[in-house]
Design a protein around this motif. Sequence first.
Motif, PDB file in Angstrom:
ATOM      1  N   ASP A 309       0.830  -1.206   0.000  1.00  0.00           N
ATOM      2  CA  ASP A 309       0.000   0.000   0.000  1.00  0.00           C
ATOM      3  C   ASP A 309       0.867   1.259   0.000  1.00  0.00           C
ATOM      4  O   ASP A 309       0.622   2.217   0.734  1.00  0.00           O
ATOM      5  N   GLU A 310       1.906   1.243  -0.827  1.00  0.00           N
ATOM      6  CA  GLU A 310       2.840   2.344  -1.017  1.00  0.00           C
ATOM      7  C   GLU A 310       3.766   2.572   0.174  1.00  0.00           C
ATOM      8  O   GLU A 310       4.616   3.453   0.143  1.00  0.00           O
ATOM      9  N   ARG A 311       3.652   1.767   1.227  1.00  0.00           N
ATOM     10  CA  ARG A 311       4.470   1.954   2.417  1.00  0.00           C
ATOM     11  C   ARG A 311       5.614   0.942   2.453  1.00  0.00           C
ATOM     12  O   ARG A 311       5.459  -0.216   2.051  1.00  0.00           O
ATOM     13  N   CYS A 313       7.970  -1.683   4.021  1.00  0.00           N
ATOM     14  CA  CYS A 313       7.961  -2.694   5.082  1.00  0.00           C
ATOM     15  C   CYS A 313       9.351  -3.326   5.135  1.00  0.00           C
ATOM     16  O   CYS A 313       9.916  -3.653   4.087  1.00  0.00           O
ATOM     17  N   THR A 332       5.889  -2.447   9.193  1.00  0.00           N
ATOM     18  CA  THR A 332       5.435  -1.422   8.260  1.00  0.00           C
ATOM     19  C   THR A 332       5.842  -0.048   8.777  1.00  0.00           C
ATOM     20  O   THR A 332       5.398   0.388   9.843  1.00  0.00           O
ATOM     21  N   THR A 333       6.688   0.627   8.043  1.00  0.00           N
ATOM     22  CA  THR A 333       7.172   1.942   8.443  1.00  0.00           C
ATOM     23  C   THR A 333       6.144   3.014   8.102  1.00  0.00           C
ATOM     24  O   THR A 333       5.123   2.755   7.465  1.00  0.00           O
ATOM     25  N   GLY A 334       6.458   4.243   8.485  1.00  0.00           N
ATOM     26  CA  GLY A 334       5.588   5.370   8.159  1.00  0.00           C
ATOM     27  C   GLY A 334       6.013   6.097   6.908  1.00  0.00           C
ATOM     28  O   GLY A 334       5.557   7.215   6.658  1.00  0.00           O
ATOM     29  N   ASP A 335       6.873   5.488   6.086  1.00  0.00           N
ATOM     30  CA  ASP A 335       7.371   6.139   4.877  1.00  0.00           C
ATOM     31  C   ASP A 335       6.704   5.585   3.624  1.00  0.00           C
ATOM     32  O   ASP A 335       6.555   4.372   3.473  1.00  0.00           O
ATOM     33  N   ARG A 336       6.321   6.502   2.748  1.00  0.00           N
ATOM     34  CA  ARG A 336       5.851   6.121   1.421  1.00  0.00           C
ATOM     35  C   ARG A 336       7.063   5.992   0.497  1.00  0.00           C
ATOM     36  O   ARG A 336       7.947   6.840   0.514  1.00  0.00           O
ATOM     37  N   ARG A 350       6.238  11.012   4.219  1.00  0.00           N
ATOM     38  CA  ARG A 350       5.670  10.319   5.368  1.00  0.00           C
ATOM     39  C   ARG A 350       4.168  10.139   5.208  1.00  0.00           C
ATOM     40  O   ARG A 350       3.486  10.930   4.566  1.00  0.00           O
ATOM     41  N   VAL A 351       3.644   9.080   5.833  1.00  0.00           N
ATOM     42  CA  VAL A 351       2.200   8.862   5.834  1.00  0.00           C
ATOM     43  C   VAL A 351       1.595   9.157   7.202  1.00  0.00           C
ATOM     44  O   VAL A 351       0.385   9.225   7.343  1.00  0.00           O
ATOM     45  N   ASP A 352       2.433   9.315   8.215  1.00  0.00           N
ATOM     46  CA  ASP A 352       1.915   9.628   9.542  1.00  0.00           C
ATOM     47  C   ASP A 352       2.221  11.082   9.885  1.00  0.00           C
ATOM     48  O   ASP A 352       2.653  11.851   9.043  1.00  0.00           O
TER      49      ASP A 352
END
Length: 452
Positions: A309-311, A313, A332-336, A350-352
């Motif tokens: 999902d673009e993130r 892992c 799963t990291t917070g990076d796209r 970032r996604v977060d």
Amino acid sequence: MLNNIQDIQALLQGPKFPDREFIRSGATFGEVYAMAAGFRAAFSGPEYEGASLCLAVDDRAVMAAVLLAALAGGPTLLLPYAFSAQALARMQQLTGFTTAIADGDRALPPGTTIIRPPARTSAAQAPCAQVSPQAELLRIFTGGSTGTPQIWSKTGGNLFGEGFSLARHFAVTEKDCLVATVPPYHIYGLLFSVILPLVSGASVVMATPSFPGEIGEVIWEQGATLLAGIPPHYRALRGKTVAASSLRLAFSSAGMLDAEDNEAFCQLNKVGIAEVYGSTETGGIATRNRHLGETSFTAFPDVSWQIKDERLCVRSPFLSPELPVADDGFFTTGDRVERSGTSQFILKGRVDGVTKVGGKRVDLEEVRGVIKKVPKVSDCVVMALPDSGGREHRIVALVQGGEVDMKLLRQTLADSLEFYALPRVLKMINRIPLQENGKYDRDAIIQLLESN
């Protein structure tokens, strides 16, 4: 990972080069191991069983000795993010520590029992021959944007395994001398200026220069071959020659390095910068050297990665034990990210709500919460806009409320946040743009924030 465990076991047998300098013009490896044996003896009392000790140390030789002693079965160490009275008191509130190892005067809470480094001798003693690499070695406290620290655990296998991995990957040996512009009580400084020299036989300079003139002077005087810096220092070095003929490689971590800063340093000093991407909790994940034409990141050999999902892992022996991993071991990291070719990836942001400014963590929701407490503020959006390196780190805020006292707002922010968490752009608007579905119109907001 098996090789790393065997390397860790061998490390505790004693120094490979007892008479070689660990600290340039300072403590030898033999003296570091002798100190480690002294610390290990001090930790043998029943009062230390199951205890946690505050590590209030910035002497790299003492830090190395304490880590060796703890690796050989000593108590868990607590690494503060700062030595201020506030930071140390907060850490005591969270952990209840009553004992600290200190190499100087520290603002420790009243009543703290202090262990001082043992007298240095030249005896190359081994602290212990038995070790469990999966046992907790260190708890690292990282500063938050409003003073609320996060705590990450690290095992001996996490830290020393990563040290051996870095030494192999970058071919660091006893012939190298390292200068670091970050102190050893930050994870990047700990790995590169304490653990990496300790496991490779390289020497390290005790000083931690941060001004451009100091950095260049130390490199020249010590004949350094490796430089470990951070993005703000490379920004300050633009237009300045610092590299002696001895310097073969520079490192950068704790945030993304601006492309122009990278290019300026490499062209002027004729040496590449190996950017190390990762975090306190994940350990090093990947690296690139744009001086060699590497525009994408390549994972370290011990790290596996995939995109979901673009993130990004990752599965790695360097992950903090408390990180949630899937059944297949991936976190799963917070990076796209976006795949580049068959084995590299590009960071997309970032996604977060957590970003970094100058290597410091900033929680955007915390910044938003401070703004919303100001009278007349009805809504606000806090964003971290991407820099040229691809990571979000420039904080901006759009505030809804036509009658907001801007002077009060700025003062409230300054009183509540660290300076690096303050929005660089702060604009007022009567109504924040929304999409038809009621969500914030990100593109319109960015256009407003970037307009003069």
